[in-house]
Every structure is written in structure tokens, then in C-alpha cells.
Design an enzyme around this catalytic site. Structure first.
Site, PDB file in Angstrom:
ATOM      1  N   ARG A  64     -34.292   2.773  -9.369  1.00  0.00           N
ATOM      2  CA  ARG A  64     -34.241   4.377  -9.743  1.00  0.00           C
ATOM      3  C   ARG A  64     -34.674   4.495 -10.504  1.00  0.00           C
ATOM      4  O   ARG A  64     -35.109   5.995 -10.876  1.00  0.00           O
ATOM      5  CB  ARG A  64     -32.233   4.393 -10.060  1.00  0.00           C
ATOM      6  CG  ARG A  64     -31.615   4.633  -9.179  1.00  0.00           C
ATOM      7  CD  ARG A  64     -30.106   4.761  -9.419  1.00  0.00           C
ATOM      8  NE  ARG A  64     -29.054   4.885  -8.367  1.00  0.00           N
ATOM      9  CZ  ARG A  64     -28.544   3.765  -7.632  1.00  0.00           C
ATOM     10  NH1 ARG A  64     -28.176   2.518  -8.930  1.00  0.00           N
ATOM     11  NH2 ARG A  64     -27.577   3.598  -6.588  1.00  0.00           N
ATOM     12  N   LYS A 169     -25.519 -11.364   0.896  1.00  0.00           N
ATOM     13  CA  LYS A 169     -23.443 -11.098   0.768  1.00  0.00           C
ATOM     14  C   LYS A 169     -23.031 -10.822  -0.182  1.00  0.00           C
ATOM     15  O   LYS A 169     -23.672 -10.167  -1.418  1.00  0.00           O
ATOM     16  CB  LYS A 169     -23.100 -12.589   0.347  1.00  0.00           C
ATOM     17  CG  LYS A 169     -23.195 -13.313  -0.704  1.00  0.00           C
ATOM     18  CD  LYS A 169     -23.096 -14.310  -0.641  1.00  0.00           C
ATOM     19  CE  LYS A 169     -22.219 -14.584  -2.019  1.00  0.00           C
ATOM     20  NZ  LYS A 169     -22.361 -14.668  -3.195  1.00  0.00           N
ATOM     21  N   HIS A 199     -27.551 -17.878   1.090  1.00  0.00           N
ATOM     22  CA  HIS A 199     -28.668 -18.373   0.998  1.00  0.00           C
ATOM     23  C   HIS A 199     -28.161 -20.202   1.004  1.00  0.00           C
ATOM     24  O   HIS A 199     -29.398 -21.033   1.193  1.00  0.00           O
ATOM     25  CB  HIS A 199     -28.925 -18.136  -0.278  1.00  0.00           C
ATOM     26  CG  HIS A 199     -27.820 -19.203  -1.867  1.00  0.00           C
ATOM     27  ND1 HIS A 199     -27.144 -18.327  -1.444  1.00  0.00           N
ATOM     28  CD2 HIS A 199     -28.538 -19.920  -2.545  1.00  0.00           C
ATOM     29  CE1 HIS A 199     -26.327 -18.777  -2.670  1.00  0.00           C
ATOM     30  NE2 HIS A 199     -27.195 -20.006  -3.411  1.00  0.00           N
ATOM     31  N   LYS A 203     -30.548 -23.806   2.176  1.00  0.00           N
ATOM     32  CA  LYS A 203     -30.576 -25.150   1.808  1.00  0.00           C
ATOM     33  C   LYS A 203     -31.184 -26.358   2.578  1.00  0.00           C
ATOM     34  O   LYS A 203     -30.236 -26.452   3.361  1.00  0.00           O
ATOM     35  CB  LYS A 203     -29.277 -25.516   0.351  1.00  0.00           C
ATOM     36  CG  LYS A 203     -29.150 -24.512  -0.173  1.00  0.00           C
ATOM     37  CD  LYS A 203     -27.882 -25.491  -1.094  1.00  0.00           C
ATOM     38  CE  LYS A 203     -27.532 -23.756  -2.184  1.00  0.00           C
ATOM     39  NZ  LYS A 203     -28.189 -24.218  -3.354  1.00  0.00           N
ATOM     40  N   GLU A 237     -19.536 -25.744 -10.330  1.00  0.00           N
ATOM     41  CA  GLU A 237     -20.744 -24.960 -11.183  1.00  0.00           C
ATOM     42  C   GLU A 237     -19.539 -25.602 -12.372  1.00  0.00           C
ATOM     43  O   GLU A 237     -18.312 -25.147 -12.804  1.00  0.00           O
ATOM     44  CB  GLU A 237     -21.065 -24.254 -10.865  1.00  0.00           C
ATOM     45  CG  GLU A 237     -21.100 -23.291  -9.345  1.00  0.00           C
ATOM     46  CD  GLU A 237     -20.930 -21.994  -9.293  1.00  0.00           C
ATOM     47  OE1 GLU A 237     -22.076 -21.848  -9.825  1.00  0.00           O
ATOM     48  OE2 GLU A 237     -20.053 -21.560  -9.139  1.00  0.00           O
ATOM     49  N   HIS A 261     -20.596 -19.741   1.445  1.00  0.00           N
ATOM     50  CA  HIS A 261     -20.268 -20.814   1.673  1.00  0.00           C
ATOM     51  C   HIS A 261     -20.168 -21.867   1.847  1.00  0.00           C
ATOM     52  O   HIS A 261     -20.413 -22.588   2.908  1.00  0.00           O
ATOM     53  CB  HIS A 261     -21.177 -20.534   0.281  1.00  0.00           C
ATOM     54  CG  HIS A 261     -22.243 -19.403  -0.499  1.00  0.00           C
ATOM     55  ND1 HIS A 261     -23.247 -19.086  -0.120  1.00  0.00           N
ATOM     56  CD2 HIS A 261     -22.561 -18.742  -1.666  1.00  0.00           C
ATOM     57  CE1 HIS A 261     -23.553 -18.292  -0.752  1.00  0.00           C
ATOM     58  NE2 HIS A 261     -23.086 -18.154  -1.659  1.00  0.00           N
ATOM     59  N   LYS A 362     -16.420 -22.488 -11.176  1.00  0.00           N
ATOM     60  CA  LYS A 362     -17.105 -22.045 -12.345  1.00  0.00           C
ATOM     61  C   LYS A 362     -16.167 -23.047 -13.743  1.00  0.00           C
ATOM     62  O   LYS A 362     -15.445 -23.001 -13.761  1.00  0.00           O
ATOM     63  CB  LYS A 362     -16.873 -20.210 -12.472  1.00  0.00           C
ATOM     64  CG  LYS A 362     -17.607 -19.769 -11.658  1.00  0.00           C
ATOM     65  CD  LYS A 362     -18.239 -19.026 -11.816  1.00  0.00           C
ATOM     66  CE  LYS A 362     -19.195 -18.092 -10.905  1.00  0.00           C
ATOM     67  NZ  LYS A 362     -19.940 -18.940  -9.892  1.00  0.00           N
TER      68      LYS A 362
HETATM   69  C1  BG6 Z   1     -23.955 -16.797  -5.093  1.00  0.00           C
HETATM   70  C2  BG6 Z   1     -22.616 -17.012  -6.253  1.00  0.00           C
HETATM   71  O1  BG6 Z   1     -23.738 -17.169  -3.696  1.00  0.00           O
HETATM   72  O2  BG6 Z   1     -24.037 -18.151  -5.021  1.00  0.00           O
HETATM   73  C3  BG6 Z   1     -22.787 -17.300  -7.543  1.00  0.00           C
HETATM   74  O3  BG6 Z   1     -22.539 -15.593  -6.213  1.00  0.00           O
HETATM   75  C4  BG6 Z   1     -23.044 -19.086  -7.547  1.00  0.00           C
HETATM   76  O4  BG6 Z   1     -21.603 -17.343  -8.506  1.00  0.00           O
HETATM   77  C5  BG6 Z   1     -23.864 -19.393  -6.211  1.00  0.00           C
HETATM   78  O5  BG6 Z   1     -23.099 -19.253  -9.006  1.00  0.00           O
HETATM   79  C6  BG6 Z   1     -23.879 -20.893  -6.515  1.00  0.00           C
HETATM   80  O6  BG6 Z   1     -25.476 -21.640  -5.710  1.00  0.00           O
HETATM   81  P1  BG6 Z   1     -26.217 -22.418  -5.735  1.00  0.00           P
HETATM   82  O7  BG6 Z   1     -26.995 -22.784  -5.301  1.00  0.00           O
HETATM   83  O8  BG6 Z   1     -26.256 -22.315  -7.311  1.00  0.00           O
HETATM   84  O9  BG6 Z   1     -25.664 -23.244  -5.648  1.00  0.00           O
END
Ligand code: BG6
Length: 523
Positions: A64, A169, A199, A203, A237, A261, A362
Site C-alpha cells: 500500500r 492459510k 507449508h 517439509k 513450540e 498442519h 505455544k
Molecule cells: C504457522 C502458524 O502456520 O506455522 C504459526 O501460523 C506457527 O503460528 C508456524 O508458529 C509453525 O511452523 P513451523 O514450520 O515453525 O513448525
């Protein structure tokens, strides 16, 4: 008592070179955002360093605020330095940065799209490819405006080249909005032009689930209800909400991690073998599996088969960290869950009666993403001299991250004249076996999208099948009072009630506070 055996490196040859991308202009909506800086540009640069990018490749970042091409390049330079530190090869970066361009525009403004079409034509006149790959790195609410704008400006397809879209996503925020978005996209694009990204599918270790299951005759015979007791899938995490409170407050752990995921990990673990390894065949089986999962239909069902929690202040690696409600941008009374666990049941012949427990959180004790397939106890205990020397059931562990690889726990005789048994761990480590770094997930997926391979992307009916499982849980949670053990101290295993979820059926999660067997510790 347990021992460890490491599988020795076996692969001595260099890995095959990566495939080449088709030439294209990658148009990024949301180019000044976090994802572009942290993931997309580093991934594209890695691909360029590997020689995958053709000369007619360009990136056109859209944002923007006004910015020149040079300002965009130096902002990406900062981002790349932050991502790669001293590993950055300055010469290669300078060469790659020349392919980055910036375009000022608001995706919600329909008058932007004819200008964008003109810009792409101009770039094409100056050596850029006529193929366009549009990346939606924007909140789901902005996606319909982009789809409509591209359609009206004639950018959904042109005679000279192809046109594809990558949609980040979360794809919608519930079943209704995902259906609506699919519908809006379908009025402008054919399904084969649409790449819905998750994503995790990029992996290496996630792709390896299929190779492990369907490339060996060792595992598949036991991969069913006759031998498997339960499956646990963890995505833990240590990070908190970081600078994403605005996004996370609206999302929560269930939508952020489980809806995509973790359901993808579950699906790859449980699906039937596809007839071929191509986009249609693989996704066909994945959708079938997702549809076989029993949705939790009412609040009582949800209350018994799910757990949610939110981190309060605690310590990670000895360092004090604040609670979620104290984080910048988080409401003082926030009910957003930073931990979600669900017990899923797959209603088909292979898996009937086998619980699949998934959890994501988390600020837990350690960063760990893995799938553990727990086999049943042997039917007869031949070697037990005493009641205490019980043979542990076998566990097959697929380590997604860190220390990517696979481990198998099994029983072995302990050295000595007496018959005593112990559990040993056989370990395959990607790093040791291949002595090479795996490509970043985003590099793999961007390359696939540029080559027109959608195998590792989610199909429209697949995201809807995911939301069909998640939406009833979200709806019940919105109505139910917060559970008693909602808060969990940062640095632990999550809410205490998560243990009850599994122990009710005599099962247990891996204890995240317990030390890992030596071969599983990250080096
Ligand atoms: C993302 C989430 O899609 O995946 C994040 O929005 C998360 O909150 C992340 O931390 C984890 O991805 P990875 O590849 O670090 O396991």
C-alpha cells in the site's frame, strides 16, 4: 532402562539437482508483510542460488505504501540478512535482487488491477515472462477482492502464458467462509490454477511419511487397527505469540495449527495408498480420509474429546516469559486458546477403534513436532521373569522437527547370562544419513507451483473437509464456559486436562519435560 542404536549413514552420493522453475513473474500481494520477509524472499533466493530460477523470472511485490524498486530491494536485503546472518552470499544476492520490483497498490481498490495488468505487460516487454503466479499473502477477507480484480483485468489467463494463484492459510475461518471463498475463486479460476498452501506439506519429513509407508514393505502390514493401539501427533513450540497478536487473537491454536498442519499430518499418516503419486490421486485419498473422520457433533462431545488452554507466565529454558494476556496487543480478558488438543476417530475398516490424539501449543517445554504410532502390546509375555520387567510396546516415531528422521523403539535382550530385556531405539537421522540440508518448505512449494505440480497443495474440497471437523469445535467452544484448567504455565506440557484426554483410554502423551533419548536430542 533403555539403549540407543544409531543407523549409520548409508547415502554417499550427492543429492540430485533441484528441478528448474518455469519462467514467471511472481506477484506478491502483501509484499511488505512478515511472510514475504521471513519466508518467501529467503526461499526464492535459495532457489536462485541452486540454479533453479530462469533469467525471465521476476518478483513484483505489491504494497500500500509508496516505495521505489530500490527501496524494496534494500528492505528485502535487511530481511535476508536477518534470516541468513553471515551465511548470506553478497554477490549472489546482488545478482538476485535485480529481479525484484515494487508496485504500489491497495488490493481492495478495483482501479489497481488495470494498472497492474499494464505493469505486467510492460515488464513482459522488457524480458520478463508472460506467465503470472499471484501469491495471496493477505488475510482471508482480502482474497475475494483480489480474485475479482484479477478476473476483471483479464489476469486470470492470457494467450501468451499461464496464470496461477497461491492462497495462504488460513483459507477462510470456518466451513461457510471457506465454501464461499472456493466459490468466488471458481468463478474466475479453474481448480488446476489454484494452489492452496499449507507449508507443512513442503517439509521433507512430511513428504517422507508417504515414502516411509508406501516405499517399504516393513511398515504397511502393521499400519492398521490390528496392530496399532493409538497415534499421537504433537506440534509443540516454545515461541509465544511474538508480534502477531492481531492475527492470533482472531485465530487461536485450533484454527492456526490443527485445522491445517495437524490435520494434514494425520491424513498422510492414515490415508490409503493412492493409485499414483500425482496431484489428483494423492488428494483424492486425502479427501476420502478426512471425510472418514467422525466430526464432534455437540457440545458434550466437544467437551469430552477436546482440550483448550492459554499460557500464563512461566519460564522457557530458565528465562521468565509473560503470560498470553500480558502480551502486546492481546486483550486482558482474552479467551483465545494457545493450546488445542483433539481426540479424533477415523470411521473406516483400517482405523476403527484407534484414537488419533493431536495437540498443538505455544510456550511449551520444548520445540517438537512428531507423529508417534504406538503399536499394541505383544499378546503374550514370554520373557517376564518378574511382574516389573514388562516389555514396552513398540513405538514408531516420525520426527518432523527438530532432528528430522524416524525412530523405532523395540525390545532387545540385555547382555548377560540371564534373560533380561530392555527397550532400544533405532534411529534414522536425515542430517547424518544425507549430510546435506533439506530445502526450506517454502522453497519446495514455490518451485512446485512454478512448475505446475499441485500434489503438495490442498484441493478445494480438502479444505472444506478440514473445516467440517473444526467448525463444530469452534462453535461449541464459543458457547461453553472456559474449562477449569484453561491456563497452563509457560514451559510445561500444556493444560493438565490434556493428560485426562488420553489417560481416560489408558494412553499417554510423550512428556515434553522428560529428556529425550540421546539420539533424539538436537545436535
Ligand atoms: C504457522 C502458524 O502456520 O506455522 C504459526 O501460523 C506457527 O503460528 C508456524 O508458529 C509453525 O511452523 P513451523 O514450520 O515453525 O513448525
Amino acid at each position: 532402562m533403555s539403549a540407543t542404536i544409531d543407523a549409520k549413514p548409508m547415502i554417499k552420493t550427492a543429492p540430485p539437482p533441484l528441478a528448474k522453475a518455469d519462467p514467471c513473474v511472481l506477484v506478491i500481494f502483501g509484499a511488505t508483510g512478515d511472510l514475504t520477509r521471513r519466508k518467501l524472499i529467503p526461499a526464492l533466493f535459495d532457489l536462485a542460488c541452486e540454479g533453479c530460477m530462469p533469467p525471465a523470472f521476476r518478483v513484483l511485490g505489491i504494497g500500500r505504501s509508496a516505495m521505489s524498486d530500490d527501496q524494496f530491494r534494500s528492505s528485502m536485503d535487511e530481511a535476508l540478512k536477518a534470516a541468513k546472518g553471515k551465511d548470506l552470499n553478497e554477490e549472489q544476492w546482488k545478482a538476485f535482487a535485480k529481479s525484484l520490483y515494487f508496485f504500489e497498490g491497495d488490493p481492495n481498490d478495483p482501479s489497481m488491477y488495470p494498472r497492474l495488468a499494464k505493469k505486467l505487460e510492460e515488464m513482459n516487454g522488457h524480458g520478463a515472462s508472460p506467465n503470472n503466479l499471484f501469491y495471496f499473502s493477505v488475510p482471508p477477507s482480502v482474497a475475494p477482492a483480489i480474485v475479482a480484480g484479477l478476473g476483471k483485468a483479464g489476469l486470470a489467463g492470457n494467450e501468451k502464458g499461464w496464470s496461477r494463484i497461491i492462497v495462504e492459510k488460513p483459507f477462510g475461518r470456518d466451513l461457510t467462509s471457506a465454501r464461499q471463498l472456493n466459490h468466488e475463486i471458481a468463478t474466475v479460476f479453474d481448480e488446476h490454477q489454484v494452489y492452496r498452501i499449507d507449508h507443512y506439506l513442503g517439509k521433507e519429513t512430511v513428504q517422507n511419511i508417504l515414502v516411509m509407508r508406501f516405499g517399504n514393505s516393513l511398515f504397511e502390514p502393521v499400519w492398521n487397527r490390528n496392530y496399532v493401539d493409538f497415534v499421537e501427533i504433537t506440534a509443540a513450540e516454545t515461541l509465544g505469540v511474538e508480534s502477531r497478536a492481531g492475527f492470533y487473537e482472531e485465530t487461536g491454536a485450533l484454527r492456526d495449527m490443527v485445522a491445517n498442519h495437524l490435520l494434514q499430518l494425520l491424513t498422510l499418516t492414515a490415508m490409503e495408498p493412492p493409485v499414483a503419486f500425482d496431484a489428483d490421486s494423492v488428494r483424492e485419498e486425502k479427501v476420502k480420509l478426512l471425510r472418514s473422520i467422525r466430526p464432534l457433533i455437540n457440545a458434550k462431545d466437544v467437551a469430552t474429546h477436546t482440550v483448550r488452554g492459554q499460557y500464563s507466565a512461566g519460564a522457557i529454558n530458565g528465562k521468565a516469559v509473560p503470560g498470553y494476556r500480558e502480551e502486546k496487543g492481546v486483550a486482558k480478558e482474552s479467551r483465545t486458546e494457545t493450546y488445542a488438543a483433539v481426540e479424533f476417530h477415523i470411521e473406516n475398516w483400517r482405523w476403527s477403534g484407534v484414537p488419533f490424539y493431536v495437540r498443538a501449543g505455544k510456550r511449551l517445554a520444548k520445540p517438537l513436532t512428531e507423529i508417534r504410532v504406538h503399536l499394541k502390546q505383544t499378546p503374550h509375555s514370554l520373557f517376564s521373569r518378574t511382574r516389573t520387567e514388562r516389555i514396552e510396546p513398540n513405538i514408531i516415531t516420525i520426527r518432523i522437527q527438530p532432528n528430522e528422521g524416524t525412530g523405532i523403539n523395540f525390545a532387545a535382550k540385555r547382555p548377560g547370562t540371564e534373560m533380561h530385556t530392555t527397550t532400544v531405539h533405532m534411529n534414522f537421522s536425515y542430517e547424518e544419513a544425507f549430510a546435506t540440508k533439506s530445502p526450506q518448505a517454502y522453497a519446495t512449494l514455490l518451485l512446485d507451483a512454478m512448475r505446475g505440480d499441485a500434489t503438495l497443495f490442498t484441493r478445494g474440497d480438502e479444505v472444506e473437509a478440514e473445516w467440517r471437523l473444526i467448525t463444530p469445535i469452534e462453535e461449541a467452544w464459543a458457547q461453553l464456559a472456559l474449562p477449569q484448567s484453561f491456563f497452563y504455565a509457560a514451559g510445561g506440557n500444556g493444560p493438565a486436562s490434556a493428560e485426562t484426554l488420553t489417560s481416560n483410554t489408558g494412553h499417554h502423551w510423550r512428556d515434553l519435560l522428560a529428556p529425550m533419548p540421546t539420539s533424539m536430542v538436537q545436535r
